[in-house]
Scaffold this active site. Structure first.
Site, PDB file in Angstrom:
ATOM      1  N   LYS A 132       0.863  -1.191   0.000  1.00 17.83           N
ATOM      2  CA  LYS A 132       0.000   0.000   0.000  1.00 17.83           C
ATOM      3  C   LYS A 132       0.890   1.228   0.000  1.00 17.83           C
ATOM      4  O   LYS A 132       1.997   1.184   0.528  1.00 17.83           O
ATOM      5  CB  LYS A 132      -0.872   0.013   1.260  1.00 17.83           C
ATOM      6  CG  LYS A 132      -2.088   0.899   1.170  1.00 17.83           C
ATOM      7  CD  LYS A 132      -3.245   0.143   0.553  1.00 17.83           C
ATOM      8  CE  LYS A 132      -4.440   1.021   0.297  1.00 17.83           C
ATOM      9  NZ  LYS A 132      -5.621   0.220  -0.066  1.00 17.83           N
ATOM     10  N   ASP A 172      -7.183   4.235  -4.375  1.00 19.56           N
ATOM     11  CA  ASP A 172      -7.809   4.091  -3.056  1.00 19.56           C
ATOM     12  C   ASP A 172      -8.418   5.465  -2.750  1.00 19.56           C
ATOM     13  O   ASP A 172      -8.686   6.232  -3.696  1.00 19.56           O
ATOM     14  CB  ASP A 172      -6.770   3.664  -1.999  1.00 19.56           C
ATOM     15  CG  ASP A 172      -7.398   3.183  -0.699  1.00 19.56           C
ATOM     16  OD1 ASP A 172      -7.872   2.040  -0.649  1.00 19.56           O
ATOM     17  OD2 ASP A 172      -7.439   3.966   0.280  1.00 19.56           O
TER      18      ASP A 172
HETATM   19  P1  NDP Z   1     -13.074   7.659  -2.477  1.00 24.82           P
HETATM   20  O1  NDP Z   1     -12.011   8.643  -2.331  1.00 24.82           O
HETATM   21  O2  NDP Z   1     -13.711   7.426  -3.799  1.00 24.82           O
HETATM   22  O3  NDP Z   1     -14.247   7.973  -1.447  1.00 24.82           O
HETATM   23  C1  NDP Z   1     -14.016   8.050  -0.075  1.00 24.82           C
HETATM   24  C2  NDP Z   1     -15.306   8.403   0.624  1.00 24.82           C
HETATM   25  O4  NDP Z   1     -15.126   8.237   2.030  1.00 24.82           O
HETATM   26  C3  NDP Z   1     -15.724   9.838   0.412  1.00 24.82           C
HETATM   27  O5  NDP Z   1     -17.111   9.939   0.489  1.00 24.82           O
HETATM   28  C4  NDP Z   1     -15.045  10.537   1.583  1.00 24.82           C
HETATM   29  O6  NDP Z   1     -15.635  11.763   1.962  1.00 24.82           O
HETATM   30  C5  NDP Z   1     -15.221   9.515   2.685  1.00 24.82           C
HETATM   31  N1  NDP Z   1     -14.138   9.660   3.649  1.00 24.82           N
HETATM   32  C6  NDP Z   1     -12.806   9.613   3.407  1.00 24.82           C
HETATM   33  N2  NDP Z   1     -12.112   9.841   4.530  1.00 24.82           N
HETATM   34  C7  NDP Z   1     -13.034  10.030   5.487  1.00 24.82           C
HETATM   35  C8  NDP Z   1     -12.940  10.294   6.864  1.00 24.82           C
HETATM   36  N3  NDP Z   1     -11.752  10.421   7.478  1.00 24.82           N
HETATM   37  N4  NDP Z   1     -14.101  10.395   7.565  1.00 24.82           N
HETATM   38  C9  NDP Z   1     -15.307  10.273   6.939  1.00 24.82           C
HETATM   39  N5  NDP Z   1     -15.451  10.035   5.634  1.00 24.82           N
HETATM   40  C10 NDP Z   1     -14.327   9.906   4.920  1.00 24.82           C
HETATM   41  O7  NDP Z   1     -12.476   6.289  -1.897  1.00 24.82           O
HETATM   42  P2  NDP Z   1     -12.955   4.792  -2.133  1.00 24.82           P
HETATM   43  O8  NDP Z   1     -14.431   4.736  -2.274  1.00 24.82           O
HETATM   44  O9  NDP Z   1     -12.097   4.201  -3.170  1.00 24.82           O
HETATM   45  O10 NDP Z   1     -12.517   4.126  -0.747  1.00 24.82           O
HETATM   46  C11 NDP Z   1     -13.405   4.020   0.372  1.00 24.82           C
HETATM   47  C12 NDP Z   1     -12.935   2.907   1.284  1.00 24.82           C
HETATM   48  O11 NDP Z   1     -12.925   1.674   0.555  1.00 24.82           O
HETATM   49  C13 NDP Z   1     -11.510   3.055   1.837  1.00 24.82           C
HETATM   50  O12 NDP Z   1     -11.463   2.480   3.121  1.00 24.82           O
HETATM   51  C14 NDP Z   1     -10.674   2.206   0.878  1.00 24.82           C
HETATM   52  O13 NDP Z   1      -9.474   1.776   1.482  1.00 24.82           O
HETATM   53  C15 NDP Z   1     -11.630   1.054   0.653  1.00 24.82           C
HETATM   54  N6  NDP Z   1     -11.396   0.252  -0.547  1.00 24.82           N
HETATM   55  C16 NDP Z   1     -11.335   0.819  -1.780  1.00 24.82           C
HETATM   56  C17 NDP Z   1     -11.153   0.028  -2.897  1.00 24.82           C
HETATM   57  C18 NDP Z   1     -11.196   0.574  -4.275  1.00 24.82           C
HETATM   58  O14 NDP Z   1     -11.154  -0.219  -5.228  1.00 24.82           O
HETATM   59  N7  NDP Z   1     -11.295   1.882  -4.473  1.00 24.82           N
HETATM   60  C19 NDP Z   1     -10.938  -1.421  -2.777  1.00 24.82           C
HETATM   61  C20 NDP Z   1     -11.104  -1.933  -1.436  1.00 24.82           C
HETATM   62  C21 NDP Z   1     -11.302  -1.102  -0.374  1.00 24.82           C
HETATM   63  P3  NDP Z   1     -14.892  13.144   1.624  1.00 24.82           P
HETATM   64  O15 NDP Z   1     -15.215  13.421   0.191  1.00 24.82           O
HETATM   65  O16 NDP Z   1     -15.472  14.119   2.583  1.00 24.82           O
HETATM   66  O17 NDP Z   1     -13.430  12.913   1.862  1.00 24.82           O
HETATM   67  O1  2IT Z   2      -7.908  -1.683  -0.564  1.00 28.54           O
HETATM   68  C1  2IT Z   2      -7.880  -2.171  -1.717  1.00 28.54           C
HETATM   69  O2  2IT Z   2      -8.033  -3.387  -1.911  1.00 28.54           O
HETATM   70  C2  2IT Z   2      -7.704  -1.271  -2.849  1.00 28.54           C
HETATM   71  N1  2IT Z   2      -7.631  -0.061  -2.663  1.00 28.54           N
HETATM   72  C3  2IT Z   2      -7.581  -1.820  -4.233  1.00 28.54           C
HETATM   73  C4  2IT Z   2      -6.187  -2.332  -4.470  1.00 28.54           C
HETATM   74  C5  2IT Z   2      -5.885  -2.753  -5.884  1.00 28.54           C
HETATM   75  O3  2IT Z   2      -4.705  -3.064  -6.113  1.00 28.54           O
HETATM   76  O4  2IT Z   2      -6.758  -2.778  -6.746  1.00 28.54           O
END
Ligand code: NDP
Ligand code: 2IT
Length: 452
Positions: A132, A172
């Protein structure tokens, strides 16, 4: 003379060591604790894992690269941020895991994410190790050209440490299609190589179809598998979701498509509650708000009557059948977990990584509600990233239908592994199942390599 094997290696001693070696790194210690309690139990009668100190080795990253990221903002001020790549473990494949840009990023957060990723990637069954990276750079309010300059500067250093057979980053929090484009462009420019070094790329330049949807869709497939295992279904159920980003919006879409009713979405300022249900059109509006207009979730209530906005709050007190935390770590604590259980929530699938605190997890465990931890439930994203790597290596691109079927099958496979290792007395402990199944494959590979 006493050998190291004569020393007591119980869970408490192990965790004391982890705390001592990682002072102040609370998120990392929390993630190790959550895995260690199940792994210690599983390996009690398996001396070979203890003797080889397998968990101790997985909980010590192979390496951490930390670097300065210097860039110029639109007013010509020089800005200095810190970047990292944590390469946790490559026993079963090249390091693989996302890049996060958020002001809260520090070494502890990235170490916890890389540690979790190691088990998650193992659960997918695909050959991917765990890593990461990221930066404390805050993309909020930055112009496109500022984002581009930051990404180029970040990649100028990162490119020394990654490669399609070495380490393959992806997106992420704060890193989506736009950032991946800038990062990939700079990698190609510096190395003069077009290769599958990042996933989540645009489909015009080697990205996989279905990658944007994969994490959210996959988390809902996992939720569906848990419900079906208990003789239930998504149809007609109400759901609360946190977040409004990539994972949250795609989870919401899939829930709606499968007949569920989504009541809430949120961002870091607060949540919106729409008792009429957030349907496909409303989700499209949220996607446009977040991705194009870069707005805030509170604007929803100006557009859709009947909805309310709750500043500074999270959605866990809203009555629901299903819950999907899809924003960030530790966004659901013990009180929130109690509130969900008391309000009749029957199942929770984590789209985010470690969104539930250890104490919150214990509430779900004791109440015996279906609790799908992030490392299992949100593995669909990295799984399709793995498929993107395969497509890039073969220089082909698969169609959405085929990828959708593969994702469904992968998530059902992960569910079944959790059941295999987590079922006891008729109930499934999905946390335990995910931890043990994820650990076993990595551990067995490490045993094969000997001491290193
Ligand atoms: P995005 O940046 O697309 O969205 C993040 C969302 O979470 C936004 O709505 C953001 O609000 C909110 N957020 C972020 N930080 C905080 C905080 N400290 N407190 C409250 N709300 C918060 O990210 P993703 O959707 O890609 O990721 C969301 C989660 O999913 C993370 O935990 C990530 O690690 C996990 N994840 C993502 C994957 C992927 O493929 N993208 C794969 C597996 C897991 P704001 O706009 O106000 O910051
Ligand atoms: O937390 C996660 O699994 C991700 N942000 C996606 C990682 C990836 O390599 O697609």
């Amino acid at each position: 003379m006493a050998s190291v094997h004569d020393q007591p290696v119980d869970l408490d001693t192990f965790m004391e060591g982890v705390e001592k070696r990682n002072p102040g790194q609370t998120e990392f210690i929390q993630a190790v604790q959550e895995v260690a309690q199940d792994v210690f139990d599983f390996t009690q009668d398996k001396q070979e894992y203890h003797e080889a100190q397998i968990l101790r080795r997985i909980a010590e990253p192979d390496r951490i690269v930390s670097f300065r990221v210097c860039w110029e903002d639109d007013d010509h001020n020089i800005r200095v941020e810190r970047g990292w790549r944590v390469q946790n473990n490559n026993a079963i494949g090249p390091y693989k895991g996302g890049i996060r840009f958020h002001s809260s990023v520090n070494e502890s957060v990235l170490k916890f994410l890389a540690f979790e990723q190691t088990f998650k990637n193992s659960l997918t069954g695909l050959p991917m190790g765990g890593g990461k990276g990221g930066s404390n750079f805050d993309p909020k309010g930055k112009s496109d050209s500022e984002i581009m300059r930051f990404c180029q500067s970040f990649m100028t250093e990162l490119q020394r440490h990654i490669g399609p057979d070495i380490d393959v980053p992806a997106g992420d929090i704060g890193v989506g299609a736009r950032e991946i484009g800038y990062l990939f462009g700079q990698y190609k420019r510096i190395t003069n190589r077009w290769e599958g070094v990042l996933t989540g790329k645009g489909t015009e330049y080697g990205g996989s179809k279905m990658r944007p949807e994969a994490t959210g869709d996959g988390a809902v497939y996992f939720l569906r598998s848990m419900l079906q295992h208990a003789g239930e279904d998504i149809e007609g159920k109400t759901a609360v979701i946190s977040g409004a980003g990539n994972v949250a919006t795609h989870a919401a879409e899939k829930l709606v498509d499968l007949g569920g009713k989504v009541l809430t979405m949120s961002d870091s300022d607060g949540f919106i509650h729409d008792p009429d249900g957030i349907d496909r059109d409303k989700i499209d509006w949220i996607k446009c708000l977040k991705n194009e207009r870069r707005g805030r979730i509170k604007e929803y209530v100006e557009e859709f009557s009947g909805a309310s906005y709750h500043e500074g709050k999270r959605p866990w007190d809203v009555e629901c059948d299903l819950a999907m935390p899809c924003a960030t770590q530790n966004e659901l604590n013990e009180d929130n977990a109690r509130s969900l259980v008391e309000n009749g929530c029957m199942a929770l699938a984590e789209g985010a990584n470690m969104p539930t605190t250890l104490e919150g997890g214990k509430v779900f465990h004791d109440a015996q509600i279906m609790y799908g931890p992030g490392k299992a439930a949100n593995a669909g994203g990295v799984a399709v990233s793995g498929l993107e790597m395969s497509q890039n290596a073969e220089r082909i691109s698969w169609e959405s239908d085929r990828l959708g079927d593969m994702l469904t099958e992968l998530m059902e496979g992960i569910h079944d592994k959790c059941v295999e290792y987590g079922e006891k007395d008729g109930a499934v402990d999905y946390v335990r199942g995910a931890n043990i199944a994820g650990f076993k494959k990595v551990a067995d590979a490490m045993l094969a390599f000997g001491v290193m």
